[in-house]
Motif scaffolding. Structure first.
Motif, PDB file in Angstrom:
ATOM      1  N   PRO A  77       0.200 -18.453   5.345  1.00 24.82           N
ATOM      2  CA  PRO A  77       0.987 -18.416   6.579  1.00 24.82           C
ATOM      3  C   PRO A  77       0.470 -17.360   7.551  1.00 24.82           C
ATOM      4  N   GLU A  78       0.791 -17.538   8.824  1.00 29.10           N
ATOM      5  CA  GLU A  78       0.331 -16.624   9.873  1.00 29.10           C
ATOM      6  C   GLU A  78       0.806 -15.193   9.621  1.00 29.10           C
ATOM      7  N   LYS A  79       2.009 -15.057   9.115  1.00 25.86           N
ATOM      8  CA  LYS A  79       2.551 -13.722   8.850  1.00 25.86           C
ATOM      9  C   LYS A  79       1.698 -12.979   7.829  1.00 25.86           C
ATOM     10  N   SER A  80       1.239 -13.678   6.782  1.00 24.85           N
ATOM     11  CA  SER A  80       0.415 -13.045   5.758  1.00 24.85           C
ATOM     12  C   SER A  80      -0.971 -12.698   6.294  1.00 24.85           C
ATOM     13  N   LYS A  81      -1.507 -13.530   7.183  1.00 26.26           N
ATOM     14  CA  LYS A  81      -2.805 -13.220   7.797  1.00 26.26           C
ATOM     15  C   LYS A  81      -2.725 -11.907   8.580  1.00 26.26           C
ATOM     16  N   LYS A  82      -1.656 -11.773   9.370  1.00 26.75           N
ATOM     17  CA  LYS A  82      -1.496 -10.541  10.160  1.00 26.75           C
ATOM     18  C   LYS A  82      -1.336  -9.327   9.254  1.00 26.75           C
ATOM     19  N   GLN A  83      -0.611  -9.509   8.148  1.00 20.27           N
ATOM     20  CA  GLN A  83      -0.404  -8.402   7.215  1.00 20.27           C
ATOM     21  C   GLN A  83      -1.725  -7.952   6.594  1.00 20.27           C
ATOM     22  N   ARG A  84      -2.585  -8.909   6.234  1.00 21.66           N
ATOM     23  CA  ARG A  84      -3.869  -8.561   5.621  1.00 21.66           C
ATOM     24  C   ARG A  84      -4.792  -7.848   6.599  1.00 21.66           C
ATOM     25  N   ILE A  85      -4.720  -8.219   7.872  1.00 26.17           N
ATOM     26  CA  ILE A  85      -5.530  -7.518   8.877  1.00 26.17           C
ATOM     27  C   ILE A  85      -4.994  -6.106   9.087  1.00 26.17           C
ATOM     28  N   MET A  86      -3.676  -5.987   9.182  1.00 26.74           N
ATOM     29  CA  MET A  86      -3.067  -4.676   9.434  1.00 26.74           C
ATOM     30  C   MET A  86      -3.360  -3.677   8.318  1.00 26.74           C
ATOM     31  N   GLU A  87      -3.416  -4.157   7.070  1.00 28.78           N
ATOM     32  CA  GLU A  87      -3.623  -3.235   5.955  1.00 28.78           C
ATOM     33  C   GLU A  87      -5.020  -2.619   5.956  1.00 28.78           C
ATOM     34  N   SER A  88      -5.940  -3.183   6.748  1.00 27.66           N
ATOM     35  CA  SER A  88      -7.299  -2.639   6.800  1.00 27.66           C
ATOM     36  C   SER A  88      -7.508  -1.699   7.989  1.00 27.66           C
ATOM     37  N   LEU A  89      -6.508  -1.539   8.838  1.00 33.67           N
ATOM     38  CA  LEU A  89      -6.670  -0.756  10.058  1.00 33.67           C
ATOM     39  C   LEU A  89      -6.096   0.649   9.924  1.00 33.67           C
ATOM     40  N   ARG A  90      -6.720   1.577  10.617  1.00 33.39           N
ATOM     41  CA  ARG A  90      -6.278   2.964  10.639  1.00 33.39           C
ATOM     42  C   ARG A  90      -6.466   3.511  12.061  1.00 33.39           C
ATOM     43  N   GLY A  91      -5.841   4.638  12.341  1.00 35.30           N
ATOM     44  CA  GLY A  91      -6.097   5.400  13.557  1.00 35.30           C
ATOM     45  C   GLY A  91      -6.004   4.612  14.845  1.00 35.30           C
ATOM     46  N   PRO A  92      -6.985   4.787  15.757  1.00 41.95           N
ATOM     47  CA  PRO A  92      -6.942   4.110  17.060  1.00 41.95           C
ATOM     48  C   PRO A  92      -6.865   2.592  16.961  1.00 41.95           C
TER      49      PRO A  92
ATOM     50  N   ILE B 188      -3.178  -2.342  17.912  1.00 44.85           N
ATOM     51  CA  ILE B 188      -2.357  -3.473  17.483  1.00 44.85           C
ATOM     52  C   ILE B 188      -0.879  -3.198  17.747  1.00 44.85           C
ATOM     53  N   CYS B 189      -0.440  -1.959  17.511  1.00 44.60           N
ATOM     54  CA  CYS B 189       0.962  -1.606  17.770  1.00 44.60           C
ATOM     55  C   CYS B 189       1.296  -1.771  19.256  1.00 44.60           C
ATOM     56  N   ASN B 190       0.381  -1.372  20.126  1.00 46.62           N
ATOM     57  CA  ASN B 190       0.605  -1.547  21.566  1.00 46.62           C
ATOM     58  C   ASN B 190       0.675  -3.026  21.926  1.00 46.62           C
ATOM     59  N   LEU B 191      -0.175  -3.849  21.296  1.00 50.85           N
ATOM     60  CA  LEU B 191      -0.135  -5.283  21.550  1.00 50.85           C
ATOM     61  C   LEU B 191       1.216  -5.868  21.154  1.00 50.85           C
ATOM     62  N   LYS B 192       1.751  -5.486  19.987  1.00 50.21           N
ATOM     63  CA  LYS B 192       3.025  -6.017  19.501  1.00 50.21           C
ATOM     64  C   LYS B 192       4.183  -5.615  20.403  1.00 50.21           C
ATOM     65  N   HIS B 193       4.079  -4.432  21.034  1.00 50.90           N
ATOM     66  CA  HIS B 193       5.141  -3.997  21.939  1.00 50.90           C
ATOM     67  C   HIS B 193       5.136  -4.798  23.235  1.00 50.90           C
ATOM     68  N   ASN B 194       3.950  -5.282  23.629  1.00 49.24           N
ATOM     69  CA  ASN B 194       3.824  -5.963  24.914  1.00 49.24           C
ATOM     70  C   ASN B 194       3.766  -7.480  24.815  1.00 49.24           C
ATOM     71  N   LYS B 195       3.626  -8.016  23.608  1.00 50.10           N
ATOM     72  CA  LYS B 195       3.538  -9.465  23.455  1.00 50.10           C
ATOM     73  C   LYS B 195       4.294  -9.899  22.216  1.00 50.10           C
ATOM     74  N   GLU B 196       5.211 -10.833  22.374  1.00 51.41           N
ATOM     75  CA  GLU B 196       5.981 -11.328  21.237  1.00 51.41           C
ATOM     76  C   GLU B 196       5.222 -12.460  20.538  1.00 51.41           C
ATOM     77  N   ASN B 197       5.527 -12.622  19.253  1.00 48.21           N
ATOM     78  CA  ASN B 197       4.947 -13.715  18.461  1.00 48.21           C
ATOM     79  C   ASN B 197       3.413 -13.693  18.483  1.00 48.21           C
ATOM     80  N   CYS B 198       2.851 -12.513  18.250  1.00 46.33           N
ATOM     81  CA  CYS B 198       1.395 -12.394  18.205  1.00 46.33           C
ATOM     82  C   CYS B 198       0.850 -13.157  17.001  1.00 46.33           C
ATOM     83  N   THR B 199      -0.366 -13.656  17.125  1.00 44.82           N
ATOM     84  CA  THR B 199      -1.054 -14.305  16.008  1.00 44.82           C
ATOM     85  C   THR B 199      -2.153 -13.388  15.481  1.00 44.82           C
ATOM     86  N   ALA B 200      -2.708 -13.756  14.332  1.00 48.03           N
ATOM     87  CA  ALA B 200      -3.817 -12.980  13.763  1.00 48.03           C
ATOM     88  C   ALA B 200      -5.018 -13.006  14.702  1.00 48.03           C
ATOM     89  N   GLN B 201      -5.228 -14.136  15.382  1.00 49.69           N
ATOM     90  CA  GLN B 201      -6.335 -14.215  16.340  1.00 49.69           C
ATOM     91  C   GLN B 201      -6.109 -13.281  17.515  1.00 49.69           C
TER      92      GLN B 201
END
Length: 331
Positions: free
Chosen positions: A199-214, A219-232
């Motif tokens: 599912p799309e939710k799991s794809k986003k979770q797997r990408i997020m777990e590899s990110l750090r710092g800037p 990604i956090c700024n994107l989520k604040h400015n856009k709802e229902n973001c996709t992994a792409q």
């Protein structure tokens, strides 16, 4: 490098031992792309990617750890393979898991010093003593049955099986030794996103777990400015923030002016060409259906005019276009 070292490397890179293989090149230093192109040509019907690589410049030796989506093909389970130009790749497989112990050895034996339970008549009772069910509260039994039934429900495959995790990426400069640079990380992320059947939710979770710092902050700024973001969407914003600044017109110009340099191997020229085409795909400046045609045309156009392999390519293609695996195999 022996089988034990290959196994340890697989564990470090989260590569399943039944799907991992190390290709060794002796006598010269190769890039991941060169080794991977040969293995892809030899297993054209299966998906494979390079998980990691190591280089010994003193000998010299190149080791590339590769992972196949559906396991190492039988044609690569031998000690080595040889290309058309005589280059030999030595193949190293990890140690396979030992067989599970038999039921007789796995079942603990009862100590002879432990007295067997005795029944009311004084005779020895075989087996464990069972408490009468009437002593249990019926409501408690119903709750326990419901819990057991819930636990027995089949979980989705993506929750019960392992997956290839992305390396860490933070966007910091200089790139820490424990992390990937952006281009390398993005290559793996794009490939993984195509292969994850989840599912799309799991794809986003797997990408997020590899990110750090800037990178994580972007990604956090994107989520604040856009709802229902996709992994792409995640990959797109990372490309805009940390990727190259060239646009599609600049990439097309680079493609048209990508020629084989004097003294450069044709395989090295193709590797440089691959990187430009990949960036065009990421920026959606090239249709994946046109990839083989564009790739082949530029190889013919940009190679040295007297290169004997180019003559062979033109002979092999006939009136059509060579597919990428066939192109790499001939080169």
């Amino acid at each position: 490098m022996d089988a034990a070292a290959v196994t340890e490397w697989c564990i470090e890179e989260d590569v399943p031992v039944d799907k991992g293989l190390v290709a060794e090149v002796r006598g010269e230093t190769w890039s991941e792309g060169e080794v991977l192109s040969i293995l892809k040509a030899l297993s054209s019907n299966q998906k494979v990617w390079a998980a990691s690589s190591r280089v010994d410049n003193e000998n010299p030796l190149t080791y590339v750890l590769c992972e196949w989506k559906y396991g190492v093909p039988d044609c690569l389970k031998g000690p080595s393979v040889e290309t058309l130009d005589g280059t030999k790749l030595f193949l190293l497989l990890p140690e396979q898991e030992s067989a599970t112990p038999s039921s007789s050895s796995a079942t603990p034996s009862t100590s002879s010093s432990t007295p067997a339970p005795v029944g009311a008549s004084g005779q020895t009772v075989k087996g464990p003593i069972k408490a009468p069910l009437k002593n249990f509260n019926p409501e408690l039994c119903a709750v326990l049955e419901e819990i057991v039934a819930q636990c027995k429900k089949d979980s989705p495959d993506y929750l019960t099986t392992g997956y290839r995790k992305l390396r860490i990426f933070s966007g910091r400069h200089p790139v820490p030794s424990s992390e990937d640079g952006f281009e390398e990380w993005m290559d793996h992320a794009v490939q993984a996103l195509e292969e994850w059947v989840i599912p799309e939710k799991s794809k986003k979770q797997r990408i997020m777990e590899s990110l750090r710092g800037p990178a994580l902050e972007a990604i956090c700024n994107l989520k604040h400015n856009k709802e229902n973001c996709t992994a792409q969407d995640y990959l797109d914003v990372l490309q805009n923030v940390f990727g190259r600044t060239e646009d599609i017109s600049e990439l097309r110009c680079q493609l048209e002016h990508c020629f084989q340099r004097k003294g450069e191997k044709l395989s090295e020229f193709v590797s440089r060409l691959d990187k430009i085409l990949h960036r065009m795909l990421v920026k959606k400046g090239l249709d994946s259906k046109q990839m083989d045609k564009t790739h082949f045309q530029q190889v013919i156009r940009g190679a040295q005019p007297m290169d004997p392999i180019v003559f062979k390519l033109q002979t092999q293609k006939g009136d059509g276009v060579l597919k990428y695996p066939d192109l790499v195999r001939i080169i």
